[in-house]
Design an enzyme around this catalytic site. Structure first.
Site, mmCIF file in Angstrom:
data_model
loop_
_atom_site.group_PDB
_atom_site.id
_atom_site.type_symbol
_atom_site.label_atom_id
_atom_site.label_comp_id
_atom_site.label_asym_id
_atom_site.label_seq_id
_atom_site.Cartn_x
_atom_site.Cartn_y
_atom_site.Cartn_z
ATOM 1 N N SER A 124 -33.591 69.932 10.808
ATOM 2 C CA SER A 124 -34.959 70.026 10.292
ATOM 3 C C SER A 124 -35.098 69.222 9.012
ATOM 4 O O SER A 124 -34.152 69.117 8.220
ATOM 5 C CB SER A 124 -35.257 71.497 10.001
ATOM 6 O OG SER A 124 -36.396 71.610 9.187
ATOM 7 N N TYR A 149 -33.250 80.030 6.238
ATOM 8 C CA TYR A 149 -33.371 79.222 7.462
ATOM 9 C C TYR A 149 -32.944 77.776 7.180
ATOM 10 O O TYR A 149 -32.143 77.183 7.896
ATOM 11 C CB TYR A 149 -34.824 79.264 7.980
ATOM 12 C CG TYR A 149 -35.156 78.125 8.904
ATOM 13 C CD1 TYR A 149 -34.729 78.138 10.221
ATOM 14 C CD2 TYR A 149 -35.868 77.012 8.443
ATOM 15 C CE1 TYR A 149 -35.009 77.065 11.064
ATOM 16 C CE2 TYR A 149 -36.148 75.954 9.263
ATOM 17 C CZ TYR A 149 -35.720 75.982 10.582
ATOM 18 O OH TYR A 149 -35.986 74.912 11.400
ATOM 19 N N LYS A 153 -29.597 75.302 8.551
ATOM 20 C CA LYS A 153 -29.634 73.933 9.099
ATOM 21 C C LYS A 153 -28.729 73.011 8.279
ATOM 22 O O LYS A 153 -27.989 72.193 8.826
ATOM 23 C CB LYS A 153 -31.069 73.400 9.093
ATOM 24 C CG LYS A 153 -32.028 74.144 10.014
ATOM 25 C CD LYS A 153 -31.653 73.975 11.464
ATOM 26 C CE LYS A 153 -32.612 74.675 12.414
ATOM 27 N NZ LYS A 153 -32.135 74.684 13.799
#
Ligand code: UDP
Length: 350
Positions: A124, A149, A153
């Protein structure tokens, strides 16, 4: 090639399955349906006319992943299995670190056992963090992420790069997604979030279809032309095509590589609201509210590297993004919920 789509029943996975099948690959899906459903994969089969074998399994479950991978012997894995809600990750960090890291580590361990040498990872733009200037280029350092989150990644990118450095026979491609929106042009598959949408486009479509009263625009006082945040929205079928290019690249190149999947064109929240109103033919009910904690003002890609090396470029513009999101939502006001009630278990391989 035969491709394992880990987490392939979700929004990005189903669209990617179509692009891979259309590029001539054979695809099977491994998914635990934590945020997805069988019906979406059935619709991929309908769209493509190809069988997509579907395994219900948690990618953190070593025995299941080993059973599936040793039976199927894929040439490559596309790893999309993970939790993705930013706000939830702040409330449940342990669960996010456990699930997102474990699924990737388990897949890597089983790949090593089964001799699978190629992995494409759903990363991302959030890994650029808070300090890098836009537009983001792949050679910028990973930055400080504003939520767990994003850290999952960032950490998984590091793990995959380390794995590639340690095993010269391994191919790793890290795809940094910008803001995927839109749907397959058939209107049969699209984004179907559970509960209140966190992301802008599904919120807009649910307002347009009457499921929600109004959109709250998070902040109107940013230092941008209209005061709202700017993002790099990319049509999900362009993103899906990027995966097909990435799988081919991984088959031909050892080591690790990073590619932004974005258009390179920023649009503000109000640009999206206006474009969507044009697409659906009526004004969208919205109010300007407070800023959302953790939001960056600007986020967009330099998309030059993917063009130069993968030969990939997004081709669909903002009007197509809005048209296809609307087409999906209008045809499926409750998402997959209606057809789920009729579903059976007959295509489960386990
Ligand atoms: N946004 C908004 N209202 C919403 C959801 C999102 O104004 O209900 C804005 C958000 O502040 C950001 C943009 O839309 O500027 C995209 O947000 P999204 O959560 O879709 O993606 P992000 O880029 O934050 O990951």
């Amino acid at each position: 090639m035969k491709i394992m789509l880990a987490g392939g029943a979700g929004y990005i996975g189903t669209h990617t399955a179509i692009a891979l099948i259309e590029a001539g690959h054979e695809v099977f899906v491994v998914d635990n349906f934590s945020n997805s459903c069988r019906e979406a994969v059935r619709r991929v089969e309908k769209i493509t006319g190809s069988e997509v074998r579907l395994y219900e399994a948690d990618c953190c479950d070593y025995m299941s992943v080993r059973m599936i991978m040793s039976k199927e012997k894929p040439d490559s894995v596309v790893q999309m299995a993970g939790y993705k809600a930013v706000g939830e990750s702040v409330a449940k960090p342990i669960s996010y670190y456990r699930n997102n890291l474990d699924s990737t580590l388990t897949i890597l361990e089983v790949m090593a056992e089964c001799g699978v040498k190629s992995i494409v990872f759903s990363s991302s733009a959030t890994v650029y963090g808070e300090d890098n200037p836009v537009p983001y280029t792949e050679d910028m350092p990973r930055g400080r992420c504003s939520n767990p989150y994003g850290w999952t990644k960032s950490m998984i990118e590091q793990i995959l790069e380390d794995a590639a450095a340690a095993d010269p026979s391994l191919s790793v491609v890290l795809l940094r997604y910008f803001n995927p929106v839109g749907a397959h042009e058939s209107g049969l598959i699209g984004e179907d979030p559970q509960g209140i949408p966190n992301n802008l486009m599904p919120y807009i479509t649910q307002v347009a279809v009457g499921r929600r009263d109004k959109l709250t625009v998070f902040g109107g006082d940013y230092d941008t032309p209209d005061g709202t945040c700017r993002r790099d929205y990319i049509h999900v079928m362009d993103l899906a095509d990027g995966h097909a290019r990435a799988v081919d690249y991984a088959a031909a190149h050892k080591g690790s590589a990073i590619f932004n999947l974005g258009t390179g064109i920023p649009y503000s929240v109000l640009d999206m609201v206006n474009a969507f109103s044009d697409a659906c033919g009526h004004p969208l009910n919205y109010v300007i509210g407070d800023r959302r904690a953790g939001d960056l003002q600007d986020c967009w890609a330099d998309a030059e590297k993917a063009g130069r090396i993968l030969g990939w470029k997004a081709t669909r513009g903002i009007a197509e993004m809005c048209r296809d999101s609307w087409n999906w939502q209008r045809n499926n006001p409750k998402g997959y919920a209606d057809s789920e009630e009729d579903s059976d278990e007959e295509d489960d391989e386990e």
